[in-house]
Design a protein around this motif. Structure first.
Motif, short mmCIF file in Angstrom:
data_model
loop_
_atom_site.label_atom_id
_atom_site.label_comp_id
_atom_site.label_asym_id
_atom_site.label_seq_id
_atom_site.Cartn_x
_atom_site.Cartn_y
_atom_site.Cartn_z
N MET A 148 10.87 -22.80 27.30
CA MET A 148 10.91 -23.16 25.68
C MET A 148 11.22 -24.37 25.45
SD MET A 148 13.02 -20.52 23.13
CE MET A 148 12.20 -18.92 23.71
N GLY A 149 11.07 -25.15 25.09
CA GLY A 149 10.81 -26.31 24.30
C GLY A 149 11.68 -26.69 23.19
N SER A 150 12.44 -27.99 22.75
CA SER A 150 13.38 -28.13 22.03
C SER A 150 13.09 -28.62 20.57
CB SER A 150 14.11 -29.38 22.24
OG SER A 150 12.60 -30.09 22.44
N THR A 151 11.34 -28.83 20.52
CA THR A 151 11.30 -28.15 18.91
C THR A 151 11.38 -26.19 18.69
OG1 THR A 151 8.71 -27.83 19.81
CG2 THR A 151 9.62 -29.93 19.60
N THR A 152 11.43 -25.69 19.14
CA THR A 152 11.11 -24.59 19.53
C THR A 152 12.73 -24.26 18.53
OG1 THR A 152 9.84 -23.88 20.90
CG2 THR A 152 10.69 -22.48 19.77
N HIS A 153 13.73 -24.37 19.04
CA HIS A 153 15.11 -24.02 17.84
C HIS A 153 15.27 -25.13 17.71
CE1 HIS A 153 17.10 -24.77 21.82
NE2 HIS A 153 16.08 -25.06 22.97
N SER A 154 14.94 -26.48 17.03
CA SER A 154 15.50 -27.55 17.37
C SER A 154 16.51 -27.60 15.59
CB SER A 154 14.82 -28.40 16.67
OG SER A 154 13.80 -28.47 16.03
N ILE A 155 15.99 -26.32 14.46
CA ILE A 155 16.77 -26.05 13.68
C ILE A 155 18.04 -25.63 13.99
CG2 ILE A 155 15.54 -23.49 13.20
CD1 ILE A 155 15.39 -24.24 10.43
N HIS A 156 18.11 -24.58 15.16
CA HIS A 156 19.52 -23.52 15.42
C HIS A 156 19.86 -25.01 16.31
CE1 HIS A 156 17.87 -20.02 14.32
NE2 HIS A 156 16.65 -19.97 14.87
N ASP A 157 20.00 -26.23 16.98
CA ASP A 157 20.72 -26.67 16.80
C ASP A 157 21.30 -27.55 16.05
OD1 ASP A 157 20.66 -26.13 19.88
OD2 ASP A 157 19.15 -27.74 19.62
N ALA A 158 20.73 -27.52 14.63
CA ALA A 158 21.87 -28.67 13.50
C ALA A 158 23.00 -28.01 13.46
CB ALA A 158 20.63 -28.65 12.64
N PRO A 159 23.52 -29.08 12.58
CA PRO A 159 24.62 -28.48 12.45
C PRO A 159 25.18 -27.64 10.97
CG PRO A 159 24.86 -30.75 12.83
CD PRO A 159 23.79 -29.72 12.16
N PHE A 160 25.30 -26.54 10.89
CA PHE A 160 25.68 -25.92 9.30
C PHE A 160 26.04 -26.63 8.48
CE2 PHE A 160 27.76 -23.57 6.55
CZ PHE A 160 27.46 -21.73 6.59
N ASN A 161 26.63 -28.02 8.14
CA ASN A 161 26.89 -28.36 7.03
C ASN A 161 25.58 -28.92 6.55
OD1 ASN A 161 29.09 -27.49 6.58
ND2 ASN A 161 29.62 -29.27 7.29
N SER A 162 24.25 -29.45 7.38
CA SER A 162 23.17 -30.28 7.17
C SER A 162 22.17 -29.90 6.70
CB SER A 162 22.29 -31.04 7.83
OG SER A 162 22.06 -29.62 9.77
N LEU A 163 22.37 -27.56 7.26
CA LEU A 163 20.80 -27.40 6.73
C LEU A 163 20.48 -27.54 5.45
CD1 LEU A 163 22.25 -23.68 8.89
CD2 LEU A 163 20.79 -25.77 9.25
N ALA A 164 19.70 -27.66 4.71
CA ALA A 164 18.95 -27.19 3.73
C ALA A 164 18.98 -26.10 2.79
CB ALA A 164 17.48 -27.87 3.47
N ASP A 165 19.51 -24.99 3.36
CA ASP A 165 19.39 -23.84 2.75
C ASP A 165 20.11 -22.68 3.57
OD1 ASP A 165 19.15 -21.35 1.45
OD2 ASP A 165 17.20 -21.55 0.77
N LYS A 166 21.16 -22.49 3.79
CA LYS A 166 22.18 -21.77 4.99
C LYS A 166 21.94 -20.56 5.01
CE LYS A 166 25.95 -24.89 3.82
NZ LYS A 166 24.73 -25.89 3.72
N ARG A 167 20.90 -19.97 3.38
CA ARG A 167 20.63 -18.31 3.59
C ARG A 167 18.93 -19.02 4.17
NH1 ARG A 167 22.41 -15.34 -1.10
NH2 ARG A 167 20.87 -16.25 -2.12
N LYS A 168 18.50 -19.90 5.02
CA LYS A 168 16.66 -19.20 4.22
C LYS A 168 16.47 -20.37 5.59
CE LYS A 168 12.27 -20.29 2.82
NZ LYS A 168 12.19 -20.98 1.08
N VAL A 169 17.56 -20.01 6.80
CA VAL A 169 16.95 -20.33 7.95
C VAL A 169 15.95 -20.25 9.37
CG1 VAL A 169 17.76 -22.02 10.13
CG2 VAL A 169 19.26 -21.25 8.02
N TRP A 170 14.71 -20.35 8.16
CA TRP A 170 13.50 -19.35 9.43
C TRP A 170 13.03 -20.37 10.52
CZ3 TRP A 170 11.70 -17.51 3.60
CH2 TRP A 170 12.53 -16.93 2.85
N ASN A 171 12.43 -19.42 11.27
CA ASN A 171 11.82 -20.43 12.33
C ASN A 171 10.61 -19.86 12.57
OD1 ASN A 171 12.07 -22.63 14.60
ND2 ASN A 171 12.91 -20.69 16.08
N GLY A 172 9.50 -20.37 13.10
CA GLY A 172 8.25 -20.08 13.57
C GLY A 172 7.27 -19.57 12.65
#
Length: 340
Positions: free
Chosen positions: A1-25
C-alpha cells in the motif's frame, strides 16, 4: 500500500482541517472501506508477528455469545437453535443474534456524526459522507464490514490494564457508572507497564466490566440496568486531548471490555483539578467511527488476557481478528485471538 493511500493518517492531529471528517479514498473503494485500518500494512503486521509471537500461548478475547443476557437499548439476547438432520444422524446450528449485545467491533455503518447545513440542520452522516438512506438500501454495501473481513484486523495489540491499576491505587468505581478514565492515568499505566507504542498498534483498555457482570451483579441489578432509560457506562474520558493522543500515537483500532469504550452518556466537560479550568467533552464515537473510520471494540473479554500479560510480564501481543464477511454489515463479533 503506497504512502498516498494513508498519507492523511500520517498528518498531525492539529493539522487536520476537519477533525471529524478524515475521509479517505474514493466512494466505494477499498481504502474508504478499511478506514483507519489502512495503517495495518503488510510491513506493520509482519513486524508485529516477528516481535510479539514468542511463547505460542493463545488467549481468546471473545466473551460468551449469550452475554449480555439482559441488555439495554432494546437489544435482544442471542437465540441458538440446534436443528436435527436425517433423523438426528447429524445436527445444524441456527444463530439469531445482535453483535452489539456481546463482544463486537463497531463497523463504519454503526455510528454517524452531525453535519448540519442550512437546508438540513439535523443532517447526520456516516464515514465518507454515507447517508442513512444508503445504509437502509440493502443493495448498497458501501463501508460495510466486508471490507474489514477481507484482510482481518491483525497487528500488535497493547493492553493498558486500568482495572489492575485502580486496584493498586484503591480507586473504587462501578463499571456501570459515569466513571471516566483520563488520559493522564492511561499514560501513567503505560509508564508503569513499560509500554512503548508503535504506529498501527491496536489499543486495549481493561476496566473489569465482564467480571463485574458475571460475578458481582445480581439478576435484579442486571434487570434494572436493562430497563434504565439513561444507562451509564464507565470508560475513557471523551475529550479532545484523548482524541489527539489516539490519533497521534497512530492506533489503528481501539477496544475494551466496557459497554461503550468511552464514558456514556458523554459529558459536557471534565474537571482538571483545583484551580484549573474544565475541559470540554466530546462524543468520541462521532470522531473515531464516523470521522476517522476507526474500529471500536466493546465488551471484549480481557480477563484471561490480563492474567497472561501479568504472567509473561509483557503487555503486547499479536492480534488476529476475523470479522464476519457480511456485505453491508454494521458490526461483527471480533473472532479475536491474542497470541504471545
Amino acid at each position: 500500500m503506497g504512502s498516498t493511500t494513508h498519507s492523511i493518517h500520517d498528518a498531525p492531529f492539529n493539522s487536520l482541517a476537519d477533525k471529524r471528517k478524515v475521509w479517505n479514498g474514493p466512494p466505494g473503494s477499498r481504502e474508504e472501506g478499511l478506514g483507519r485500518l489502512v495503517l495495518l500494512t503488510p510491513e506493520v503486521v509482519a513486524d508485529a508477528a516477528r516481535s510479539c509471537i514468542r511463547t505460542g500461548h493463545r488467549v481468546s478475547l471473545n466473551w460468551d455469545l449469550t452475554k449480555l443476557e439482559i441488555a439495554n437499548f432494546n437489544r435482544a439476547p442471542t437465540q441458538h437453535l440446534i436443528v436435527p438432520l436425517l433423523g438426528s444422524i447429524a445436527y445444524d446450528d441456527v444463530y439469531i443474534f445482535n453483535p452489539q449485545q456481546s463482544s463486537q467491533w463497531d463497523g463504519l455503518r454503526h455510528f454517524s456524526a452531525p453535519f448540519p447545513t442550512p437546508e438540513n440542520p439535523t443532517q447526520r452522516l456516516f464515514y465518507g459522507g454515507v447517508t442513512a438512506d444508503e445504509i437502509s438500501n440493502r443493495s448498497n454495501t458501501r463501508i460495510g464490514i466486508q471490507h474489514w473481513a477481507s484482510e482481518g484486523i491483525c497487528g500488535r495489540g497493547v493492553l493498558l490494564d486500568y482495572a489492575e491499576y485502580a486496584k493498586r491505587q484503591s480507586i473504587n468505581y462501578k463499571t456501570l457508572s459515569d466513571h471516566a478514565i483520563p488520559l493522564s492515568v492511561l499514560l501513567e499505566i503505560a509508564k508503569e507497564q513499560h509500554v512503548t507504542f508503535r504506529r498501527g498498534d491496536i489499543l486495549f483498555v481493561r476496566i473489569g466490566f465482564t467480571t463485574e457482570w458475571d460475578t458481582v451483579m445480581s439478576e435484579a441489578e442486571k434487570s434494572a440496568y436493562a430497563r434504565s432509560s439513561n444507562p451509564q457506562h464507565a470508560g475513557l474520558e471523551g475529550s479532545e486531548e484523548m482524541l489527539r493522543w489516539i490519533w497521534n500515537e497512530g492506533f489503528a483500532a481501539v477496544a475494551s471490555d466496557a459497554v461503550s469504550f468511552e464514558v456514556y452518556p458523554p459529558k459536557k466537560s471534565y474537571p482538571r483539578g483545583e484551580g484549573k479550568n474544565e475541559v470540554e467533552g466530546v462524543f468520541m464515537h462521532e470522531y473515531l467511527i464516523a470521522g476517522w473510520g476507526m474500529p471500536i471494540g466493546e465488551l471484549f473479554d480481557l480477563e484471561e488476557l490480563s492474567r497472561r500479560c501479568r504472567e509473561e510480564n509483557r503487555w503486547d501481543f499479536f492480534v488476529a481478528s476475523s470479522p464476519l464477511n457480511m456485505p453491508g454489515g454494521v458490526s461483527s463479533p471480533p473472532n479475536c485471538l491474542a497470541i504471545f
